[in-house]
Design an enzyme around this catalytic site. Structure first.
Site, PDB file in Angstrom:
ATOM      1  N   HIS A 123      32.908  30.783  44.278  1.00 12.28           N
ATOM      2  CA  HIS A 123      31.709  30.915  44.969  1.00 12.28           C
ATOM      3  C   HIS A 123      31.534  30.127  45.977  1.00 12.28           C
ATOM      4  O   HIS A 123      30.944  30.705  47.023  1.00 12.28           O
ATOM      5  CB  HIS A 123      30.583  30.548  43.900  1.00 12.28           C
ATOM      6  CG  HIS A 123      29.209  30.784  44.506  1.00 12.28           C
ATOM      7  ND1 HIS A 123      28.473  29.616  45.108  1.00 12.28           N
ATOM      8  CD2 HIS A 123      28.352  31.731  44.658  1.00 12.28           C
ATOM      9  CE1 HIS A 123      27.318  30.035  45.393  1.00 12.28           C
ATOM     10  NE2 HIS A 123      27.224  31.439  45.360  1.00 12.28           N
ATOM     11  N   GLU A 135      31.541  40.689  38.333  1.00 10.72           N
ATOM     12  CA  GLU A 135      31.014  40.287  39.700  1.00 10.72           C
ATOM     13  C   GLU A 135      32.014  39.066  40.284  1.00 10.72           C
ATOM     14  O   GLU A 135      32.305  38.193  39.206  1.00 10.72           O
ATOM     15  CB  GLU A 135      29.468  39.704  39.937  1.00 10.72           C
ATOM     16  CG  GLU A 135      29.041  39.646  41.051  1.00 10.72           C
ATOM     17  CD  GLU A 135      28.965  38.149  41.728  1.00 10.72           C
ATOM     18  OE1 GLU A 135      28.557  37.984  42.992  1.00 10.72           O
ATOM     19  OE2 GLU A 135      28.996  37.030  41.078  1.00 10.72           O
ATOM     20  N   GLN A 155      29.502  43.927  48.102  1.00 12.27           N
ATOM     21  CA  GLN A 155      28.203  43.223  48.396  1.00 12.27           C
ATOM     22  C   GLN A 155      28.547  42.073  49.430  1.00 12.27           C
ATOM     23  O   GLN A 155      29.707  41.378  49.327  1.00 12.27           O
ATOM     24  CB  GLN A 155      27.747  42.660  47.074  1.00 12.27           C
ATOM     25  CG  GLN A 155      28.794  41.726  46.393  1.00 12.27           C
ATOM     26  CD  GLN A 155      28.266  41.026  45.181  1.00 12.27           C
ATOM     27  OE1 GLN A 155      26.855  40.596  45.246  1.00 12.27           O
ATOM     28  NE2 GLN A 155      28.953  40.671  44.447  1.00 12.27           N
ATOM     29  N   GLU A 157      32.051  40.501  46.323  1.00  7.31           N
ATOM     30  CA  GLU A 157      31.158  39.814  47.421  1.00  7.31           C
ATOM     31  C   GLU A 157      32.213  39.271  48.270  1.00  7.31           C
ATOM     32  O   GLU A 157      33.136  38.407  47.993  1.00  7.31           O
ATOM     33  CB  GLU A 157      30.105  38.726  46.778  1.00  7.31           C
ATOM     34  CG  GLU A 157      29.469  38.322  48.013  1.00  7.31           C
ATOM     35  CD  GLU A 157      28.341  37.193  47.546  1.00  7.31           C
ATOM     36  OE1 GLU A 157      27.881  37.150  46.461  1.00  7.31           O
ATOM     37  OE2 GLU A 157      27.673  36.582  48.582  1.00  7.31           O
ATOM     38  N   ASP A 213      33.037  36.595  43.680  1.00  6.86           N
ATOM     39  CA  ASP A 213      32.840  36.034  44.951  1.00  6.86           C
ATOM     40  C   ASP A 213      34.316  35.714  45.434  1.00  6.86           C
ATOM     41  O   ASP A 213      35.114  34.990  44.765  1.00  6.86           O
ATOM     42  CB  ASP A 213      32.189  34.872  44.876  1.00  6.86           C
ATOM     43  CG  ASP A 213      30.520  35.040  44.227  1.00  6.86           C
ATOM     44  OD1 ASP A 213      29.866  36.049  44.949  1.00  6.86           O
ATOM     45  OD2 ASP A 213      30.124  34.051  43.577  1.00  6.86           O
ATOM     46  N   HIS A 223      27.724  38.356  36.190  1.00  4.55           N
ATOM     47  CA  HIS A 223      27.599  37.335  37.461  1.00  4.55           C
ATOM     48  C   HIS A 223      28.538  36.263  37.261  1.00  4.55           C
ATOM     49  O   HIS A 223      28.434  35.238  36.761  1.00  4.55           O
ATOM     50  CB  HIS A 223      26.123  36.835  37.748  1.00  4.55           C
ATOM     51  CG  HIS A 223      26.081  35.804  38.845  1.00  4.55           C
ATOM     52  ND1 HIS A 223      25.536  34.696  38.852  1.00  4.55           N
ATOM     53  CD2 HIS A 223      25.969  36.314  40.029  1.00  4.55           C
ATOM     54  CE1 HIS A 223      25.385  34.324  40.051  1.00  4.55           C
ATOM     55  NE2 HIS A 223      25.634  35.290  40.864  1.00  4.55           N
ATOM     56  N   ARG A 224      29.625  36.208  38.211  1.00  7.61           N
ATOM     57  CA  ARG A 224      30.539  35.241  38.243  1.00  7.61           C
ATOM     58  C   ARG A 224      31.432  35.434  36.529  1.00  7.61           C
ATOM     59  O   ARG A 224      31.866  34.475  36.166  1.00  7.61           O
ATOM     60  CB  ARG A 224      30.330  33.969  38.540  1.00  7.61           C
ATOM     61  CG  ARG A 224      29.256  33.652  39.503  1.00  7.61           C
ATOM     62  CD  ARG A 224      29.050  32.488  40.012  1.00  7.61           C
ATOM     63  NE  ARG A 224      27.765  32.156  40.860  1.00  7.61           N
ATOM     64  CZ  ARG A 224      27.049  31.352  41.316  1.00  7.61           C
ATOM     65  NH1 ARG A 224      27.261  30.121  40.722  1.00  7.61           N
ATOM     66  NH2 ARG A 224      26.111  31.402  42.304  1.00  7.61           N
TER      67      ARG A 224
HETATM   68  O1  G3P Z   1      26.053  38.457  44.598  1.00  6.18           O
HETATM   69  C1  G3P Z   1      24.801  38.365  43.879  1.00  6.18           C
HETATM   70  C2  G3P Z   1      24.715  36.840  43.847  1.00  6.18           C
HETATM   71  O2  G3P Z   1      25.607  36.487  43.262  1.00  6.18           O
HETATM   72  C3  G3P Z   1      24.318  36.358  45.131  1.00  6.18           C
HETATM   73  O3  G3P Z   1      24.254  35.091  44.846  1.00  6.18           O
HETATM   74  O4  G3P Z   1      24.935  32.888  45.617  1.00  6.18           O
HETATM   75  O5  G3P Z   1      25.345  33.616  43.219  1.00  6.18           O
HETATM   76  O6  G3P Z   1      26.806  34.800  44.945  1.00  6.18           O
HETATM   77  P1  G3P Z   1      25.399  34.014  44.642  1.00  6.18           P
HETATM   78 CA    CA Z   2      27.712  36.603  44.157  1.00  4.98          CA
END
Ligand code: G3P
Ligand code: CA
Length: 285
Positions: free
Chosen positions: A82, A67, A180, A149, A69, A40-41
């Site tokens: 993000h 992942e 996503q 995302e 954003d 995540h990130r």
């Molecule tokens: O993309 C899954 C999760 O990352 C969604 O929340 O705010 O961390 O992008 P956020």
């Molecule tokens: Ca995300």
């Protein structure tokens, strides 16, 4: 002699004993093996989020997907960030939409992390740049697995088209690409532009999570999975989603006991800032 009518009950009993007496352990291991580990990130628990270093750490820590954003600059470049504003994760201030890429590239995207997380700080994080999506594709290649995302798509009209242009330009392997969004509109635009791309609908719950058959059917029109926040999930919810044929990848799970619980309840993957922890859980550690 056991009558025929008892045979189904007997075989169910044998199966149940098998599950508790060893078969279950084997099945559980199989289940753990296939859980998708999403950095995540990047490995953002260990390194500054959305930097090339964090993505690299994610890979080294056995993350299956990077992942990302996306935000879009004033001059139309997709960058990995993000927030809509640069304030939290750089030494600058202001909205990405009001800045050019050249201005974004001036920013230090690493030092904030050293200050916020001294236990994970490293001198080499100082001065790290915000990467563009192009730079990420160039660095990690067309056969990597990306979980991208579209953030705030309403303020960046055309971001889906630009994303697909870069996916095509860098010949990204679409079998290993997931896109996503919290925005169904953005995902539907993606689906219109290229129906071969696998999509995941993000969901955010502020209390007890429920999902109706109608919601599931609606998501299945364009997406192959959902990504709800993990906080309010329960086994019934997860089983309902999985039995519908959708994937379910909750975010953002950093605690090993919670990872184990969600796997036992049937999730098919999860987002974590600590892909090393999820890897250990999958190994039974
Ligand atoms: O993309 C899954 C999760 O990352 C969604 O929340 O705010 O961390 O992008 P956020
Ligand atoms: Ca995300």
């Amino acid at each position: 002699m056991i009558g025929k009518k008892w045979l189904p009950a007997l075989s169910a009993l044998v199966m149940a004993v098998g599950v508790t007496a060893g078969g279950g352990a084997a099945m559980a291991k199989e289940k753990h093996k296939d859980i998708v580990n999403v950095s995540h990130r990047g490995a953002s628990g260990h390194a500054p989020e959305h930097t090339l270093v964090a993505y690299d750490r994610g890979e080294k820590m056995h993350g299956d997907y990077i992942e990302l954003d996306l935000q879009m600059t004033k001059d139309g470049h997709l960058i990995a960030m993000h927030d809509e504003k640069v304030d939290r994760t750089t030494d600058g201030t202001g909205y990405v939409k009001d800045m050019t890429l050249a201005e974004i590239k001036e920013l230090d995207a690493g030092s904030w992390f050293n200050e916020a997380y001294p236990e994970y700080a490293k001198p080499e994080y100082q001065g790290l740049q915000v990467p563009t999506l192009e730079e990420v594709f160039q660095e990690f290649g067309k056969n990597n697995s990306y979980y991208i995302e579209t953030k705030s798509p309403a303020i960046y009209p055309g971001m889906e088209k630009e994303l697909l242009r870069l996916v095509d330009k860098y010949r990204i392997n679409k079998d290993k690409l997931l896109i996503q969004s919290f925005s169904p509109e953005s995902l539907k635009i993606m689906h219109e532009l290229d129906s071969s791309i696998n999509l995941v609908q993000l969901l955010s719950y502020r209390s007890y999570a429920t999902i109706t058959d109608e919601q599931i059917a609606d998501v299945k029109e364009y997406a192959m999975g959902i990504g709800p926040n993990h906080t309010y999930l329960n086994e019934e919810y997860i089983q309902k989603v999985v039995n519908s044929g959708l994937e379910i990848h909750p975010y953002t799970v950093n605690d090993k006991e919670r990872m184990k619980q969600l796997i036992d309840w049937g999730v098919t993957g999860m987002f974590t800032n600590f892909p090393d922890r999820l890897h250990e859980v999958k190994k039974g550690k």
